[in-house]
Write an enzyme that holds these catalytic residues in place. Sequence first.
Site, PDB file in Angstrom:
ATOM      1  N   TRP A 299       0.814  -1.205   0.000  1.00 20.45           N
ATOM      2  CA  TRP A 299       0.000   0.000   0.000  1.00 20.45           C
ATOM      3  C   TRP A 299       0.855   1.266   0.000  1.00 20.45           C
ATOM      4  O   TRP A 299       1.753   1.408  -0.794  1.00 20.45           O
ATOM      5  CB  TRP A 299      -1.000  -0.036   1.163  1.00 20.45           C
ATOM      6  CG  TRP A 299      -1.991  -1.165   1.073  1.00 20.45           C
ATOM      7  CD1 TRP A 299      -1.921  -2.376   1.724  1.00 20.45           C
ATOM      8  CD2 TRP A 299      -3.182  -1.241   0.270  1.00 20.45           C
ATOM      9  NE1 TRP A 299      -2.986  -3.179   1.391  1.00 20.45           N
ATOM     10  CE2 TRP A 299      -3.792  -2.514   0.512  1.00 20.45           C
ATOM     11  CE3 TRP A 299      -3.811  -0.354  -0.593  1.00 20.45           C
ATOM     12  CZ2 TRP A 299      -4.969  -2.914  -0.110  1.00 20.45           C
ATOM     13  CZ3 TRP A 299      -4.994  -0.751  -1.211  1.00 20.45           C
ATOM     14  CH2 TRP A 299      -5.566  -2.004  -0.967  1.00 20.45           C
ATOM     15  N   SER A 300       0.608   2.182   0.920  1.00 23.62           N
ATOM     16  CA  SER A 300       1.245   3.502   0.836  1.00 23.62           C
ATOM     17  C   SER A 300       2.710   3.522   1.243  1.00 23.62           C
ATOM     18  O   SER A 300       3.368   4.550   1.087  1.00 23.62           O
ATOM     19  CB  SER A 300       0.469   4.520   1.667  1.00 23.62           C
ATOM     20  OG  SER A 300      -0.748   4.845   1.021  1.00 23.62           O
TER      21      SER A 300
END
Length: 381
Positions: free
Chosen positions: A64-65
């Site tokens: 993800w981020s």
Amino acid sequence: MEGRCDERFAAVRAAFEENFRSRGELGAAVAVRLGGELVVDLWGGWADPGRTRRWERDTVVNVWSTTKGATALCAHLLADRGLLDLDAPVAAYWPEFAAAGKSGVLVRHLLSHRAGLAGLREPHSLADLYDWELTTARLAATEPWWEPGTRSGYHALTYGFLVGEVIRRISGRLPSAFLAEEIAGPLGIDFTIGLPEKAADRAALLVRAPAEAAVGAPLPAEPSPLFLAALANPLVGPDEANSAEWRAAELPAANGHATARAIAELYGIVAGRGAYDAEHRVLSPASAERIREGQGACRDLVLESGFRYETEIGLGLWLSGRTASYGPNPRAVGHDGAGGSCGLADPEADLSLGYAMNVMGYQIADDPRKMALIEAVYDSL
């Protein structure tokens, strides 16, 4: 547990094992580099919810981020080469971006989540998100949610398109190719934006934590239109991230796939003040330092309910600050991924950490598993 751990960091092994015993871990890995040397490299558990595949040394997972740190490195490499001016208007590289009152938005505003473009105002489907040209065109045409440069508001998905399009306009390559050809490939770092088909058989499947894990999670009771635009337009989760379409897409804010070791190596470039190790330098010390150039502490306009204190974002990574999200050094930096993954860089200690897992918790940031590992690392120094 498998792997190796220097005796000095036995507390990290203990915390990692405790994550499996009491914090709901299914499969995970943690890695720590100190002075450019790998001192912790542990993995264990299962790569799938059916517990049919063991988490192996080379298991990768969508982080993800935590991907945003890799994308920021690409931008800073262009700046280091004199091809990108972080204080220039975005429109100098991407002329269409000047529409809707954005001619004064600077490149530094993109890197620090201050561009006011945390989400699109119009409905944006998953199919739309997978279309690079459509998404960047909509971002270029839209108006900001707030006055750019004045406050930060987490650009959860749009960050990758905004910074990534600048990278593409300058280099002629999308961020996935730029990262592979300029940083990860030459250094042998197992971190990709998207997931090549040849690596699909070693990818862990993401799974949402049990519903009871959501109790006390710092999510707003009544999400604002901005919160929904940033985090739910479109809404993505484990099922989407496990799909072939997600893995094949260009999503430089959210679909990086990596081992924990690779995260520690990539963030180790920042911890090493631009040097990967004694023989390989990626950035000049000045360029590496710019990544953690704070842009002003504030209550994040998107995540304001997710933190006890004001937070501060540098030019690509979050400062540890008062939240101690990345350890006791307020000048340490890092980035969390949805559900718990993390990359950390502490140049003062010449320390980096990578953590990756497949059970997604409900915290916006500072997952208890991640925080237990970071505390154990610093207790070991």
